[in-house]
Write an enzyme that holds these catalytic residues in place. Sequence first.
Site, PDB file in Angstrom:
ATOM      1  N   VAL A 277       0.724  -1.290   0.025  1.00  0.00           N
ATOM      2  CA  VAL A 277       0.117   0.082   0.007  1.00  0.00           C
ATOM      3  C   VAL A 277       0.714   1.150   0.017  1.00  0.00           C
ATOM      4  CG1 VAL A 277      -0.253   0.066   2.522  1.00  0.00           C
ATOM      5  CG2 VAL A 277      -2.100   1.052   0.794  1.00  0.00           C
TER       6      VAL A 277
ATOM      7  N   ASP B   4      -7.546  -2.111   4.712  1.00  0.00           N
ATOM      8  CA  ASP B   4      -7.820  -2.735   5.617  1.00  0.00           C
ATOM      9  C   ASP B   4      -6.511  -3.684   5.985  1.00  0.00           C
ATOM     10  OD1 ASP B   4      -8.465  -5.584   4.643  1.00  0.00           O
ATOM     11  OD2 ASP B   4      -9.120  -4.338   3.284  1.00  0.00           O
TER      12      ASP B   4
ATOM     13  N   GLY C 231      -5.746  -6.714  -0.473  1.00  0.00           N
ATOM     14  CA  GLY C 231      -6.127  -5.771   0.533  1.00  0.00           C
ATOM     15  C   GLY C 231      -5.279  -4.665   0.809  1.00  0.00           C
ATOM     16  N   GLU C 232      -5.434  -4.112   2.067  1.00  0.00           N
ATOM     17  CA  GLU C 232      -4.501  -2.955   2.271  1.00  0.00           C
ATOM     18  C   GLU C 232      -4.967  -1.377   1.792  1.00  0.00           C
ATOM     19  OE1 GLU C 232      -0.282  -3.429   1.648  1.00  0.00           O
ATOM     20  OE2 GLU C 232      -0.369  -5.426   2.727  1.00  0.00           O
ATOM     21  N   GLY C 233      -5.808  -1.748   0.739  1.00  0.00           N
ATOM     22  CA  GLY C 233      -6.014  -0.217  -0.403  1.00  0.00           C
ATOM     23  C   GLY C 233      -5.315  -0.315  -1.745  1.00  0.00           C
TER      24      GLY C 233
END
Length: 364
Positions: free
Chosen positions: A98, A189, A331-333
């Site tokens: 991210v 997230d 995830g993570e963005g």
Amino acid sequence: MMLERTTAAIGPLDEQAMATAADLQSRLTKPAGSLGVLEELSVRLAGLAGVCPPPLPEPAAVAVFAGDHGVHAQGVTPWPQEVTGQMIGNFLAGGAVVNAFARQTGATVTVVDVGVAAPPTSIETAPPESATASGARPRLVEANIRRGTRDLTVTAALTRDEARAAVETGIRVADELVDAGAAILLTGDMGIGNTTPAAALIAVFAEADPATVTGRGTGVDDPTHQRKIEVVRAALRRHEPDPADPLGVLAAVGGLEHAALAGLILGAAAQRVPVLLDGVIADSAALAAAAFAPSATGAMVAGHRSVEPGATVALRRLGLTPLVDLGLRLGEGTGALLALPVVAGAVRVLHEVATFDSAGVAQK
């Protein structure tokens, strides 16, 4: 109360601004409809902003909400729970995917601890190389509501008060980021085991069979995947959550980061700022946000199609078309960040492309 005030402030898209944007698209120097989904997106963003052209989605802010899950005890993932806290340290040091994508796009990264089981480790001042082009370094917001959820197969994951606190934390983060100048918010997230509550949330809000929405998360083997499906089934049998009561659903089978992401989405919608969804965790939270305030979908942009099967089900339920499909499941963005230039391009067309008349170009 904050949640009720926020949902009351969420209104429909501005039809006049959308009509103006659609008319402008038809007069630009290109065949009508040739930009496909980007044209539809630009019209919707004009409706959200209430003006054509809508503001450029710059600067951008990623909010990464982190939490742990009691259902981890059911063996739904081989990853140890302490990885959640360790990854927060990695985010703040600028060493995660991210961070790399945020530096590429110039987005800021805010990490919000809403429910990590153990205090995050290795948290130090972010080094200069972690900064974006604007000079902003990743920052931590400590808003821990409880040290991980309860095991949703045994009892409700959260109390209603805890779920509300998480949603309202997300609203506050949205308000703070927009007040600081963000023109678009991106969901992120982190939480080992968080695809299990995501599957449960999607099963409830999309009225879907757990087997069709429960994926492999970090890449579990067949026996673990089957156990994960049964865990979701067991949780839904135990709690019988009512999709008309989104706070109750989040409390029964959700996670703190899921609830906070729902709040972030609601906060963005109330401020009429677009929110770019990442993967299946954000998609499950978006379903909850839409249950709180159906008009909130007007602010949602689906960044990508996660390989998690629940993501496709959730986006279909929300009526959203993902901008990219790259087989992502991190995830993570990360997926939202990769889609950010696409959103910017859709808006920039309305700002910068000449019309047939202004350019002196003949039409058919």
